[in-house]
Scaffold this active site. Structure first.
Site, PDB file in Angstrom:
ATOM      1  N   TYR A 106     -72.573 -25.801  30.630  1.00 41.84           N
ATOM      2  CA  TYR A 106     -73.771 -24.965  30.652  1.00 41.84           C
ATOM      3  C   TYR A 106     -73.695 -23.927  31.771  1.00 41.84           C
ATOM      4  O   TYR A 106     -74.077 -22.771  31.585  1.00 41.84           O
ATOM      5  CB  TYR A 106     -75.030 -25.829  30.811  1.00 41.84           C
ATOM      6  CG  TYR A 106     -76.299 -25.047  30.617  1.00 41.84           C
ATOM      7  CD1 TYR A 106     -76.720 -24.683  29.340  1.00 41.84           C
ATOM      8  CD2 TYR A 106     -77.073 -24.650  31.699  1.00 41.84           C
ATOM      9  CE1 TYR A 106     -77.876 -23.953  29.152  1.00 41.84           C
ATOM     10  CE2 TYR A 106     -78.228 -23.921  31.526  1.00 41.84           C
ATOM     11  CZ  TYR A 106     -78.625 -23.576  30.248  1.00 41.84           C
ATOM     12  OH  TYR A 106     -79.773 -22.844  30.065  1.00 41.84           O
ATOM     13  N   GLU A 125     -72.853 -15.526  29.905  1.00 42.00           N
ATOM     14  CA  GLU A 125     -73.954 -14.746  29.333  1.00 42.00           C
ATOM     15  C   GLU A 125     -74.275 -13.545  30.223  1.00 42.00           C
ATOM     16  O   GLU A 125     -74.549 -12.452  29.729  1.00 42.00           O
ATOM     17  CB  GLU A 125     -75.192 -15.624  29.154  1.00 42.00           C
ATOM     18  CG  GLU A 125     -75.085 -16.579  27.994  1.00 42.00           C
ATOM     19  CD  GLU A 125     -76.240 -17.542  27.909  1.00 42.00           C
ATOM     20  OE1 GLU A 125     -77.244 -17.364  28.646  1.00 42.00           O
ATOM     21  OE2 GLU A 125     -76.141 -18.485  27.124  1.00 42.00           O
TER      22      GLU A 125
END
Length: 176
Positions: free
Chosen positions: A161, A168
């Site tokens: 994550y 991102e």
């Protein structure tokens, strides 16, 4: 369960159908997401081993539709939480779902970013995260998952994550 057996007539059937429908629905939803993300990951890895680094440029064209479909359906998870089908906190799930959908919308709209390797890496990381999550969710619907699966899910989830969030940010920078 004894309460349900004491109820007679159409009320028993209605309660039984509602519980049964919820079970079938959430099981089917999790199974669909698991199969979709498995296909995306398998396709991405196969294309990388077959075409090498050339596969990075057209990952979006080969798996973008299925990824968009899975991410669009992930918005249903907000309704699952609101309806009580799934036990989770709404705000963190809302932020995760919207973050992925907004980034995917940006990638869909900007053709120049679709060919960048950052998109391939982002799809890879998202699918690893979802393949850690959906088998666990499936087992939670049917039975209690083994403790080793729970440990693996959360132990791997933390670094993957973190990498996903960093990527991102890089994707947003590449699109701007």
């Amino acid at each position: 369960m004894n309460f349900l057996l004491k109820v007679k007539g159409p009320v028993f059937l209605c309660i039984f159908c509602r519980l049964s429908f919820r079970f079938v629905y959430i099981f089917t939803y999790n199974l669909f997401q698991f199969c979709g993300h498995t296909w995306i990951l398998a396709n991405t890895i196969t294309r990388f081993f077959t075409f090498g680094t050339d596969a990075l440029a057209d990952t979006f064209y080969s798996v973008g539709f299925v990824m968009s479909l899975c991410q669009l359906l992930s918005a249903l998870e907000l309704f699952h939480i609101a309806d009580g089908i799934e036990k989770a906190r709404l705000l963190p799930r809302f932020l995760q779902v919207m973050e992925k959908n907004i980034l995917l919308l940006v990638v869909n709209m900007c053709e120049e970013i679709q060919r960048k390797p950052v998109v391939c890496l982002q799809f890879f990381l998202w699918n690893i995260l979802d393949l850690l999550r959906y088998p666990h969710e499936l087992l939670c619907v049917v039975a209690t998952p083994p403790i080793a699966m729970l440990w693996t899910r959360y132990s791997l989830w933390i670094p993957v994550y973190t990498l996903s969030v960093i990527n991102e940010g890089d994707s947003q920078h590449a699109s701007g």
